[in-house]
Design an enzyme around this catalytic site. Structure first.
Site, mmCIF file in Angstrom:
data_model
loop_
_atom_site.group_PDB
_atom_site.id
_atom_site.type_symbol
_atom_site.label_atom_id
_atom_site.label_comp_id
_atom_site.label_asym_id
_atom_site.label_seq_id
_atom_site.Cartn_x
_atom_site.Cartn_y
_atom_site.Cartn_z
ATOM 1 C CE1 TYR A 137 -3.411 -2.779 0.702
ATOM 2 C CE2 TYR A 137 -4.772 -0.638 0.728
ATOM 3 C CZ TYR A 137 -4.730 -2.069 0.374
ATOM 4 O OH TYR A 137 -5.984 -2.627 0.376
ATOM 5 C CE LYS A 188 0.842 -18.205 -2.030
ATOM 6 N NZ LYS A 188 0.309 -19.587 -1.994
ATOM 7 C CG ASP A 221 -2.718 -20.058 -0.697
ATOM 8 O OD1 ASP A 221 -2.596 -20.152 0.223
ATOM 9 O OD2 ASP A 221 -2.555 -20.796 -1.803
ATOM 10 C CG ASP A 245 -8.447 -4.617 1.529
ATOM 11 O OD1 ASP A 245 -9.510 -3.826 1.977
ATOM 12 O OD2 ASP A 245 -8.503 -4.340 0.151
ATOM 13 C CG ASP A 249 -14.523 -6.464 1.469
ATOM 14 O OD1 ASP A 249 -13.898 -5.770 2.406
ATOM 15 O OD2 ASP A 249 -14.621 -6.128 0.263
HETATM 16 C C1 IPM Z 1 -10.706 -0.549 3.108
HETATM 17 C C2 IPM Z 1 -10.703 -0.228 1.595
HETATM 18 C C3 IPM Z 1 -9.244 0.687 1.391
HETATM 19 C C4 IPM Z 1 -8.261 -0.273 1.563
HETATM 20 C C5 IPM Z 1 -9.225 1.145 -0.148
HETATM 21 C C6 IPM Z 1 -10.519 2.112 -0.336
HETATM 22 C C7 IPM Z 1 -8.126 1.822 -0.475
HETATM 23 O O1 IPM Z 1 -10.780 -1.092 0.680
HETATM 24 O O2 IPM Z 1 -10.527 0.291 4.018
HETATM 25 O O3 IPM Z 1 -10.741 -1.725 3.307
HETATM 26 O O4 IPM Z 1 -7.758 -1.138 0.613
HETATM 27 O O5 IPM Z 1 -7.732 -0.490 2.610
HETATM 28 MN MN MN Z 2 -11.149 -3.212 1.615
#
Ligand code: IPM
Ligand code: MN
Ligand code: NAD
Length: 352
Positions: A137, A188, A221, A245, A249
């Site tokens: 990042y 990884k 993975d 990240d 999700d």
């Molecule tokens: C998060 C988002 C951010 C990240 C993006 C918007 C840069 O996906 O906060 O999870 O990848 O950290």
């Molecule tokens: Mn995110």
């Protein structure tokens, strides 16, 4: 009086932040905690109008005068396709304020919310400690021969011993303070031996100081698969910026989606940044469809940071009660819009 910068940002960020502020006002009324909420106009609107995302002076102001930032979401793919304002503001806050812990709980609030057959609240209860100041990042790298058939793009993965050690230590400390018995480090290293090697060495070293807590390393993975197959195995996951990240999700999907997933960006003792895991959801923006619960739970994490975990728990209970009563937005099966779902939480807090 704690000073909080409220940054609604873009898209549904504006809608869910309005509801989070409503819940904050309701839960703090008569609680002895008064918040000085200052709205910041940062986001795509301001960036498109002025060319300015956020200034160094504004970072100084945050650092010196504020205790917390409550952020909705940043991202406006139509007007800012390069997403540079969001990187400057959001990644800028994480990096420049050195908020190295991205704390992302994955907790099921009702058995009916998980898509996993046969799993319930006792099975899905973990926390992701995402490294928040390094990794791929950092924006180091560049392109060469852009637009030609020989184009090269390099995106460096930066991992420092200091950075790796402090997030791993934060995960173990949290596990110990919260009665958890296992920490899982994910990397990884079978493919990326330099970064992964550092993570594994440091993990082993730090784990040795926490003999009361089991430690294990998993390739990311395999972990992605196992979080779905056997979520009950996982309590605390510590990992790098990008893997964290992605896994967060995935974790959101296990507990009912992004509309229920809060996060905190912290550096103990300093200003903290609190934001839902979700983004600006352009597909929902302006339609009163977004679920405000993630933002409300996020403000609960902020209250905890401000020394009032009791108020954070009240917010959590109010959200849990709304879910149990079916008072939710459409993606969770309810019939409420964003505003009405926020009202349902506020009503439970004020007893109105
Ligand atoms: C998060 C988002 C951010 C990240 C993006 C918007 C840069 O996906 O906060 O999870 O990848 O950290
Ligand atoms: Mn995110
Ligand atoms: P997103 O999180 O905005 O949306 C992903 C999916 O989840 C969409 O289908 C959306 O409708 C749904 N969703 C998200 N939040 C929801 C909510 N509160 N209630 C109900 N459904 C919800 O991710 P994306 O579409 O990949 O990104 C959109 C923009 O947001 C991009 O510009 C991205 O960079 C940005 N983004 C910002 C942040 C942040 O500011 N912290 C986080 C992630 C993405």
């Amino acid at each position: 009086m704690p000073k909080v910068a409220v940054v609604p940002g873009d898209g549904i960020g504006k809608e869910v932040t309005r509801e989070a502020v409503k819940a904050l006002r309701a839960v703090t009324a008569g609680s002895g905690l008064e918040l000085d909420l200052v709205e910041w106009p940062h986001g795509a609107d301001r960036y498109v109008q002025t060319g300015q995302a956020i200034t160094d002076a504004e970072f100084d102001d945050l650092r010196e005068n504020y205790q917390a930032i409550l952020l909705g979401a940043l991202g406006d793919p139509a007007r800012v396709p390069g997403n540079e304002h969001a990187r400057e503001i959001l990644l800028g806050m994480r990096f420049k304020l050195d908020l190295y812990v991205n704390y992302r709980p994955v907790r099921l609030f009702h058995d009916s919310l998980t898509p996993l057959a046969g799993k319930g609240m006792a099975d899905v209860d973990m926390v992701i400690f995402r490294e928040n100041t390094e990794g791929v990042y950092v924006g180091m790298g560049g392109v060469f021969k852009q637009g030609t058939a020989d184009e090269v793009a390099i995106q460096e993965d930066v991992n420092t011993r200091k950075g790796v050690e402090r997030i791993i230590r934060a995960a173990f400390e949290w596990a110990r303070a919260n009665g958890r018995t296992r920490v899982t480090m994910s990397d990884k290293s079978n493919a990326m031996e330099h970064a992964g090697g550092l993570w594994r060495r440091v993990f082993k070293q730090v784990a040795a100081e926490y003999a009361d807590i089991q430690s294990e390393a998993k390739y990311v993975d395999m972990l992605a698969m196992d979080m779905v197959m056997a979520p009950e195995r996982y309590q605390v996951i510590v990992t790098g910026n990008l893997f964290g990240d992605i896994l967060s999700d995935l974790g959101a999907a296990l507990v009912g989606g992004l509309g229920l997933s809060p996060s905190a960006n912290i550096h103990p003792g300093r200003i903290g940044l609190f934001e839902p895991v979700h983004g600006s959801a352009p597909d929902l923006a302006g339609k009163d469809l977004a679920n405000p619960f993630a933002a409300i739970l996020t403000s609960g994490l902020m209250l905890e940071h401000l020394g009032r975990p009791d108020l954070g728990r009240r917010l959590e209970d109010a959200v849990r009660d709304c879910i149990a009563a079916g008072e939710t937005t459409a993606e969770l099966g309810g019939t409420l819009g964003t505003t009405a779902a926020g009202d349902a939480v506020a009503r439970r807090l004020t007893g109105a």
